[in-house]
Design an enzyme around this catalytic site. Structure first.
Site, PDB file in Angstrom:
ATOM      1  N   PHE A  24       0.854  -1.190   0.000  1.00  0.00           N
ATOM      2  CA  PHE A  24       0.000   0.000   0.000  1.00  0.00           C
ATOM      3  C   PHE A  24       0.891   1.242   0.000  1.00  0.00           C
ATOM      4  O   PHE A  24       1.744   1.407   0.872  1.00  0.00           O
ATOM      5  CB  PHE A  24      -0.900   0.007   1.240  1.00  0.00           C
ATOM      6  CG  PHE A  24      -1.757   1.231   1.348  1.00  0.00           C
ATOM      7  CD1 PHE A  24      -2.881   1.380   0.542  1.00  0.00           C
ATOM      8  CD2 PHE A  24      -1.436   2.253   2.239  1.00  0.00           C
ATOM      9  CE1 PHE A  24      -3.673   2.520   0.628  1.00  0.00           C
ATOM     10  CE2 PHE A  24      -2.225   3.393   2.334  1.00  0.00           C
ATOM     11  CZ  PHE A  24      -3.349   3.527   1.521  1.00  0.00           C
ATOM     12  N   GLY A  25       0.698   2.118  -0.987  1.00  0.00           N
ATOM     13  CA  GLY A  25       1.437   3.385  -1.071  1.00  0.00           C
ATOM     14  C   GLY A  25       0.514   4.550  -0.798  1.00  0.00           C
ATOM     15  O   GLY A  25      -0.629   4.573  -1.265  1.00  0.00           O
ATOM     16  N   TYR A  26       0.996   5.523  -0.032  1.00  0.00           N
ATOM     17  CA  TYR A  26       0.176   6.687   0.320  1.00  0.00           C
ATOM     18  C   TYR A  26       0.899   8.013   0.071  1.00  0.00           C
ATOM     19  O   TYR A  26       0.326   9.082   0.226  1.00  0.00           O
ATOM     20  CB  TYR A  26      -0.244   6.594   1.803  1.00  0.00           C
ATOM     21  CG  TYR A  26       0.960   6.513   2.723  1.00  0.00           C
ATOM     22  CD1 TYR A  26       1.598   7.656   3.170  1.00  0.00           C
ATOM     23  CD2 TYR A  26       1.492   5.275   3.088  1.00  0.00           C
ATOM     24  CE1 TYR A  26       2.737   7.571   3.967  1.00  0.00           C
ATOM     25  CE2 TYR A  26       2.614   5.184   3.884  1.00  0.00           C
ATOM     26  CZ  TYR A  26       3.233   6.332   4.322  1.00  0.00           C
ATOM     27  OH  TYR A  26       4.359   6.250   5.089  1.00  0.00           O
ATOM     28  N   GLY A  27       2.191   7.954  -0.299  1.00  0.00           N
ATOM     29  CA  GLY A  27       2.970   9.172  -0.558  1.00  0.00           C
ATOM     30  C   GLY A  27       3.515   9.110  -1.969  1.00  0.00           C
ATOM     31  O   GLY A  27       2.749   8.984  -2.932  1.00  0.00           O
ATOM     32  N   SER A  28       4.837   9.155  -2.088  1.00  0.00           N
ATOM     33  CA  SER A  28       5.417   9.089  -3.438  1.00  0.00           C
ATOM     34  C   SER A  28       5.068   7.778  -4.127  1.00  0.00           C
ATOM     35  O   SER A  28       5.030   7.704  -5.359  1.00  0.00           O
ATOM     36  CB  SER A  28       6.939   9.257  -3.386  1.00  0.00           C
ATOM     37  OG  SER A  28       7.560   8.124  -2.824  1.00  0.00           O
ATOM     38  N   GLU A  99      13.184   3.744   1.090  1.00  0.00           N
ATOM     39  CA  GLU A  99      12.426   4.188   2.266  1.00  0.00           C
ATOM     40  C   GLU A  99      13.277   4.168   3.549  1.00  0.00           C
ATOM     41  O   GLU A  99      12.733   4.164   4.653  1.00  0.00           O
ATOM     42  CB  GLU A  99      11.194   3.296   2.451  1.00  0.00           C
ATOM     43  CG  GLU A  99      10.265   3.223   1.244  1.00  0.00           C
ATOM     44  CD  GLU A  99       9.614   4.544   0.898  1.00  0.00           C
ATOM     45  OE1 GLU A  99       9.410   5.375   1.800  1.00  0.00           O
ATOM     46  OE2 GLU A  99       9.339   4.769  -0.293  1.00  0.00           O
TER      47      GLU A  99
HETATM   48  C1  SIN Z   1       4.596   5.766   0.573  1.00  0.00           C
HETATM   49  O1  SIN Z   1       4.546   6.474  -0.421  1.00  0.00           O
HETATM   50  O2  SIN Z   1       3.762   4.841   0.735  1.00  0.00           O
HETATM   51  C2  SIN Z   1       5.660   5.900   1.608  1.00  0.00           C
HETATM   52  C3  SIN Z   1       6.255   7.244   1.723  1.00  0.00           C
HETATM   53  C4  SIN Z   1       6.954   7.734   0.478  1.00  0.00           C
HETATM   54  O3  SIN Z   1       7.764   6.995  -0.096  1.00  0.00           O
HETATM   55  O4  SIN Z   1       6.674   8.845   0.061  1.00  0.00           O
END
Ligand code: SIN
Length: 196
Positions: A24-28, A99
């Site tokens: 699951f990704g929530y940022g980049s 990360e």
């Molecule tokens: C994410 O995107 O899920 C983790 C934080 C990032 O890499 O920006």
């Protein structure tokens, strides 16, 4: 600032015998995968809120002038929308490096729009990590994001790409939208190269 969570994440072997894992990704990870995946689907997880409270000393800032990037904070009843990728376990190796500035693999339940659920992983930078910056006044966070720049490019790119990606998904995230509005007002240029 010396912090590297790569080895801690590699000791987390929960899904090693699986042929594929949901991430699951929530940022980049929403707008810039940068890795091969078998499938990509919008998803959400329960009990977490997205906040620009994690310092970026390696991608979107420097040790002297860190940027701010997204992490998740526990919040009962909250829902965080993002993007799910079905990946092979080997794909986690480069992600552990990407990360490494404070994020740890966390097991979570992913929910899909059709009602399906799946166990998976997400990378979370918890409040006790050395790169955690925490909350600040919105104007101060926006100024820091507007000014920070690291090896992956301007911090504002990270925020504005994320804001655009959430808009495209139809996700309302007032925290991200407010920071994006403030950063756009601070620096009106929309000339954004692709980077993490
Ligand atoms: C994410 O995107 O899920 C983790 C934080 C990032 O890499 O920006």
């Amino acid at each position: 600032m010396v912090l590297d969570t790569t080895q801690r994440n590699r000791r987390m072997t929960h899904f090693d015998d699986h042929e594929a894992i949901w991430l699951f990704g929530y940022g980049s990870l929403i707008w810039k995968a940068g890795f091969a995946y078998l499938e990509r689907r919008p998803a959400h997880i329960h009990g977490w809120v997205r906040r620009f409270w994690q310092g970026s000393h390696d991608h979107r800032g420097t040790p002297e002038a860190p940027g701010r990037v997204a992490t998740l904070l526990p919040r009962p009843g909250a829902v965080c929308h993002g993007m799910a990728y079905r990946i092979t376990p080997e794909t986690l190796r480069p992600l552990d490096v990407r990360e490494k500035n404070g994020y740890l693999r966390e097991i979570t339940t992913l929910h899909f729009a059709d009602g399906d659920t799946a166990q998976g992983l997400t990378y979370i930078a918890t409040e006790d990590n050395a790169a955690f910056l925490g909350e600040a006044e919105p104007a101060a966070m926006a100024r820091q994001i507007a000014e920070a720049h690291g090896p992956s490019g301007p911090n504002s790119d990270y925020l504005l790409h994320l804001a655009d990606a959430l808009d495209a998904l139809g996700v309302a995230d007032p925290h991200v939208a407010d920071l994006a509005r403030r950063v756009r007002a601070h620096s009106p240029t929309d000339d954004r190269p692709q980077a993490r």
